[in-house]
Design an enzyme around this catalytic site. Structure first.
Site, PDB file in Angstrom:
ATOM      1  N   ASP A 187      17.799  39.697   8.945  1.00 52.64           N
ATOM      2  CA  ASP A 187      18.053  39.128  10.265  1.00 52.64           C
ATOM      3  C   ASP A 187      18.255  40.294  11.227  1.00 52.64           C
ATOM      4  OD1 ASP A 187      19.312  38.075  12.635  1.00 52.64           O
ATOM      5  OD2 ASP A 187      19.801  36.267  11.513  1.00 52.64           O
ATOM      6  N   ARG A 248      12.255  25.271  10.047  1.00 51.17           N
ATOM      7  CA  ARG A 248      11.266  24.702  10.963  1.00 51.17           C
ATOM      8  C   ARG A 248       9.879  24.941  10.383  1.00 51.17           C
ATOM      9  NH1 ARG A 248      15.155  22.609  12.691  1.00 51.17           N
ATOM     10  NH2 ARG A 248      15.953  22.547  14.846  1.00 51.17           N
ATOM     11  N   ASP A 271      10.535  21.283   3.086  1.00 49.38           N
ATOM     12  CA  ASP A 271      11.146  20.089   3.670  1.00 49.38           C
ATOM     13  C   ASP A 271      10.709  19.866   5.113  1.00 49.38           C
ATOM     14  OD1 ASP A 271      13.063  17.858   3.433  1.00 49.38           O
ATOM     15  OD2 ASP A 271      14.206  18.954   4.948  1.00 49.38           O
ATOM     16  N   GLU A 276       4.755  17.913  11.613  1.00 53.50           N
ATOM     17  CA  GLU A 276       5.928  17.408  10.906  1.00 53.50           C
ATOM     18  C   GLU A 276       5.551  16.517   9.732  1.00 53.50           C
ATOM     19  OE1 GLU A 276       9.091  18.247  11.237  1.00 53.50           O
ATOM     20  OE2 GLU A 276       9.646  16.890   9.633  1.00 53.50           O
ATOM     21  N   HIS A 295      11.625  16.036   5.393  1.00 49.64           N
ATOM     22  CA  HIS A 295      12.686  16.433   6.319  1.00 49.64           C
ATOM     23  C   HIS A 295      13.983  15.685   6.011  1.00 49.64           C
ATOM     24  CE1 HIS A 295      13.297  18.118  10.660  1.00 49.64           C
ATOM     25  NE2 HIS A 295      14.352  18.322   9.893  1.00 49.64           N
ATOM     26  N   GLY A 298      18.627  17.734   6.136  1.00 46.22           N
ATOM     27  CA  GLY A 298      19.708  17.549   7.102  1.00 46.22           C
ATOM     28  C   GLY A 298      20.501  16.289   6.846  1.00 46.22           C
TER      29      GLY A 298
END
Length: 337
Positions: A187, A248, A271, A276, A295, A298
């Site tokens: 990062d 994403r 995922d 999408e 997805h 979450g």
């Protein structure tokens, strides 16, 4: 934010109706009503023609919230705060909101928990070759020599690379620290000392990809992260390594992933995708070394109560004059989801 008040602020739900119903069951509504004046049956799905805005001080938003632009703000002279019962606020909180000085809170930290949990499970299953062994066991219906088929399989001292020290990335590292894993993090916004605090070693992205048995993506979708994982970087992955994407879809070049996965050289747990929902003929559905989920990492089902609980906690703070615990800073949006 403001001194302790003696009257309850007027609040309004601004989100999709089904999300309001899922996030705020009767018990949550009772707790909420103790702090704000709100019509629990009224949900604003279109703020452009919402008469209640004229008196609203607090918007409670979530998935499906309309954009809060200058026109909406002009019809909401009393609006002072937005409490978002979901993750990113980028979809509805505009520059006009920041110019107005609105206080904004997000439940992104609460939503990070199930994503990190899903990812822990994916990592442990990937290194243990659970999906491969389960498929072979179902096919042969008899034990095989698993150690011979998967030499070195298991989680002891395997290397896991976390791409992005985001809320989810940090939560994932926290959950992984107790395991006997070697943790790397890439990062550009943290240094070696911060990585060490998180229990990981800070490395450059290419080094992380080449050194990891599992590469897990937790970076935000930004112009500079579009197709961060492209054909070149996929080629750097170790034979038998696993790519996990719960962040994403745009982080991964899908065509490049399909090409690399089709060789059988690497595995993937995906995922989120770009688009999408992949086309019906996408090989991602059928490749045996790819686990594709819709997805679901979450917050879903009972996990939504963690999000609404976090949002109500923030509303309690607001009403008692305390600052938000999970305030969103506009300066941080350039490097966050």
């Amino acid at each position: 934010m403001h001194p302790t008040r003696t009257t309850r602020p007027r609040a309004l739900f601004a989100m999709g109706r089904r999300h309001r119903d899922a996030l705020f069951p009767a018990a949550a509504i009772r707790r909420l009503a103790a702090h704000v004046d709100i019509d629990p049956d009224h949900v604003a799905e279109d703020l452009a023609h919402e008469p209640a805005l004229a008196e609203v001080e607090l918007l409670i938003t979530s998935w499906g919230c309309p954009v809060i632009d200058a026109d909406v703000l002009a019809r909401a002279p009393a609006l002072k705060a937005v409490v978002h019962a979901a993750g990113s606020v980028k979809h509805h909180v505009t520059q006009a909101c920041w110019d107005r000085g609105l206080a904004v809170s997000s439940a992104a930290a609460a939503n990070a928990v199930p994503v990190a949990e899903y990812t822990v499970a994916a990592i442990l299953f990937a290194n243990k070759r659970v999906l491969d062994i389960g498929g072979l066991y179902r096919e042969h219906r008899a034990p095989l020599d698993w150690a011979r088929r998967f030499p070195g399989f298991g989680n002891h001292r395997r290397t896991v690379g976390v791409v992005g020290a985001s809320l989810v990335g940090r939560k994932l590292l926290e959950l992984l620290v107790p395991y006997d894993l070697d943790l790397l993090v890439a990062d550009p916004h943290i240094d070696a000392a911060r990585a060490a605090e998180l229990g990981a070693r800070h490395v450059e992205l290419d080094e992380l990809i080449g050194a990891s048995d599992v590469v897990s993506l937790h970076a935000p979708a930004l112009p500079e992260t579009h197709h961060l994982i492209d054909a070149r970087r996929l080629s750097l992955m170790r034979d038998g390594a696993t790519l996990i994407n719960t962040a994403r879809g745009s982080l991964v070049d899908t065509d490049a992933l399909v090409s690399e996965a089709a060789t059988g050289r690497i595995h993937a747990v995906i995922d989120v995708t770009e688009p999408e929902v992949p086309p019906a003929d996408s090989p991602l559905y059928t490749l045996p070394n790819v686990l594709l989920t819709p997805h679901i990492a979450g917050s879903l089902g009972g996990e939504l109560q963690r999000i609404s609980g976090s949002a109500i906690d923030e509303i309690e703070r607001y009403c008692s004059g305390r600052p938000f615990a999970h305030a969103v800073r506009p300066s941080a949006l350039a490097t966050s989801a």
